[in-house]
Design an enzyme around this catalytic site. Structure first.
Site, PDB file in Angstrom:
ATOM      1  N   ALA B  42      40.139  30.934  47.554  1.00 36.10           N
ATOM      2  CA  ALA B  42      41.214  29.727  47.655  1.00 36.10           C
ATOM      3  C   ALA B  42      41.180  29.072  48.990  1.00 36.10           C
ATOM      4  CB  ALA B  42      42.656  30.610  47.484  1.00 36.10           C
ATOM      5  N   GLU B 223      27.290  27.390  39.390  1.00 32.13           N
ATOM      6  CA  GLU B 223      27.353  27.481  38.167  1.00 32.13           C
ATOM      7  C   GLU B 223      25.662  27.367  37.564  1.00 32.13           C
ATOM      8  OE1 GLU B 223      30.848  26.509  35.234  1.00 32.13           O
ATOM      9  OE2 GLU B 223      29.207  24.967  34.795  1.00 32.13           O
TER      10      GLU B 223
END
Lengths: 285, 279
Positions: B42, B223
């Site tokens: 975060a 990814e």
């Protein structure tokens, strides 16, 4: 390597391909051979394959071995271990590259039930003394069977069972489980997943060792209590697998019976029990 | 389930609602007394997502299991106080701030590698790396555990692989040529046994560093590298898009339950530069 794109929506829709504990159930068209081989061949594995051929059962060895040499784990290192009371009756069968055979002499018996019961003990001992460091996977197969189709590395897994061809669409309360609470193989009504066939057991050596040891212990306790489970070893196996779920399950393609006619679900028969005259081959009725 | 594939061609199960029995799965895993580490990054304004993430996790994620959250953030003071259930703990780890996605991505893999090596390897059995800008809305249990686990990206699950947003430039380490591919996996979820995740993280880190040295950045960052890894190291279990949905897409027939879904941020609060990548 090139292969067809896996789909998220299309596949075998007529049969279950995964158990409720998420172990795959292996059927034709659920796996891609090229892919599976690409994964396993790199691992340079050895698969031990144990077979028991006592008394008149030695007659099945020739077909078993010859058909295995055509269909069973082709391209992999395989080591057959033939347990027999007549080592001289083991046929000379030409084996492929990277495949060999060891014959182990064991005492015969006048009762076929005795023979079945002692298999677990022999399996346990073999793994203890010879296999743990030399072999990766092991399959224990019945000898009165023959390979008719591909049996490859798609069958490998941590601990592997086969669904018995006679009961795959039967409700569990009709499974021929051992129903007497006095036996260690006892499974009460209302419990059960699938009925597994004793003719095929496989997996990583450590896992099969655990299975053999547990079953052997259960069998010893039963013997001390003078009770013999309904289907001998198979009953104890089913008990084991109820509490220690298989990590992979082979469909009845991997264990059929020659006298059964093929059904629509079964697209290929890979391994099947030959028709035999029980009176002829068994030492006792 | 007859309408979807429940096993891959390499015989890894694909987890959908109705393919598994929660009671059975729990019976198997609860006896093993496992701990599941759960890492979340975060950075910057992404701390805004933590409250919903954690509160919803405490309702739906791995209920009844030992869970240890590891929150990586550059603003430890902004981590919300969320009441955790029994056997659940949280550790906050401070990371340097950064403005550039490539930096952040590289750092994620580096930090993960370090955490695994120094803390997780001997203490936990399984771990999951999850995106923080998501929220749990349904059961996420031990059916998700496996040796190395990936999730099918909700945006591409019925598309042919030549349309997957793979990295297509051969100069990148994440390159996958046309004609190859299995599924397009979402970077928002990956997990498995600690040793296996370690291997994945190490490999992706290497790939990312090589790309950085060659001044190239893969199309979807981490990814893309993840998808490359999973092409050559097949997942042993795959989670259906139920486990990673997007609030903006409407539910379709195959998806019987949405367990996790991406949160649409409050745009007035968020710096648009920080909006999530491929989701």
């Amino acid at each position: 390597i090139l292969y067809k794109q896996p789909s998220v929506l299309n596949g075998r829709k007529d049969v279950i391909t995964v158990t409720p504990w998420l172990a795959p159930v292996v059927w034709e068209e659920t796996f891609d051979k090229t892919l599976i081989d690409a994964i396993y061949k790199m691992q340079n594995i050895t698969v031990a394959t144990t077979v028991f051929a006592l008394g008149k059962y030695v007659q099945f060895l020739k077909d078993f071995l010859e058909s295995a040499e055509r269909h069973y784990l082709q391209g992999y290192r395989v080591h057959y271990y033939i347990f027999t009371d007549q080592p001289e009756a083991v046929p000379m069968v030409t084996l492929g590259a990277n495949r060999n055979l060891t014959t182990l002499k064991i005492p015969g018996s006048s009762r076929w039930q005795e023979i079945t019961l002692r298999r677990m003990e022999k399996l346990e001992k073999l793994i203890d003394t010879q296999m743990i460091n030399e072999v990766d996977y092991i399959f224990s197969l019945d000898v009165d069977t023959k390979f008719y189709g591909h049996w490859g590395a798609e069958t490998l897994g941590d601990i592997v069972a086969v669904i018995h061809p006679g009961y795959y669409s039967t409700p569990r309360d009709e499974f021929p489980y051992e129903r007497r609470p006095e036996s260690q193989a006892y499974i009460p009504q209302g419990m059960g997943d699938y009925y597994y066939g004793g003719a095929v057991i496989g997996g990583l050596v450590e896992e099969v060792h655990k299975l053999a040891k547990t079953c052997r212990t259960q069998l010893d306790v039963d013997k001390a209590n003078s009770i013999e489970a309904a289907w001998q070893e198979e009953s104890h196996l089913n008990k084991y697998f109820l509490y220690n779920k298989p990590s992979k399950i082979l469909s009845p393609e991997y264990l059929w019976q020659d006298f059964k006619s093929k059904t629509d679900d079964i697209k290929i028969i890979r391994f099947s029990q030959v028709i035999k005259n029980y009176a002829e081959v068994r030492p006792n009725p | 389930r007859k309408d979807v594939i429940t096993v891959t061609p390499w015989l890894a199960p694909v987890v959908w609602e109705e393919t598994f029995d929660t009671t059975l799965i729990d019976a198997i895993y609860k006896t093993q007394n496992i701990t599941v580490a759960t890492t979340v990054f975060a950075p910057g304004k992404y701390v805004w997502f933590l409250k919903d993430f954690l509160e919803s996790a405490e309702r739906h994620y791995m209920q009844g299991y030992h869970v240890h959250y590891y929150i990586f953030t550059d603003q430890p003071e902004a981590v919300p106080m969320v009441t955790l259930g029994a056997n659940r703990s949280l550790t906050t780890l401070k990371i340097p701030s950064s403005n550039r996605w490539q930096e952040i991505t590289l750092h994620r893999m580096e930090k993960l590698q370090k955490l695994i090596k120094t803390q997780l390897t001997n203490e936990v059995d399984y771990m999951f790396s999850l995106n923080v800008d998501t929220k749990f809305s349904g059961h996420w249990g031990a059916e998700t555990l496996g040796d190395i686990v990936a999730v099918i990206h909700p945006g591409y699950y019925s598309r042919p692989y030549n349309e997957f947003p793979y990295e297509r430039r051969p100069e990148s380490q994440a390159y996958i040529p046309q004609g190859m591919g299995d599924y397009y996996y979402g970077g928002a979820v990956f997990g498995g046994r600690v040793e296996e995740v370690h291997r994945l993280v190490k490999t992706c880190l290497m790939q990312l560093e090589l790309d950085k040295a060659n001044s190239i950045e893969a199309m979807w960052h981490e990814e893309s590298h993840l998808n490359k890894y999973f092409l050559y190291n097949k997942p042993t279990k795959i989670l259906s898009p139920e486990y990673q949905w997007q609030e903006l897409k409407f539910k379709i027939n195959d998806i019987k339950i949405i367990r996790v879904s991406q949160v649409t941020p409050n745009l007035t609060e968020m710096n648009p530069d920080f909006l999530s990548d491929s989701m």
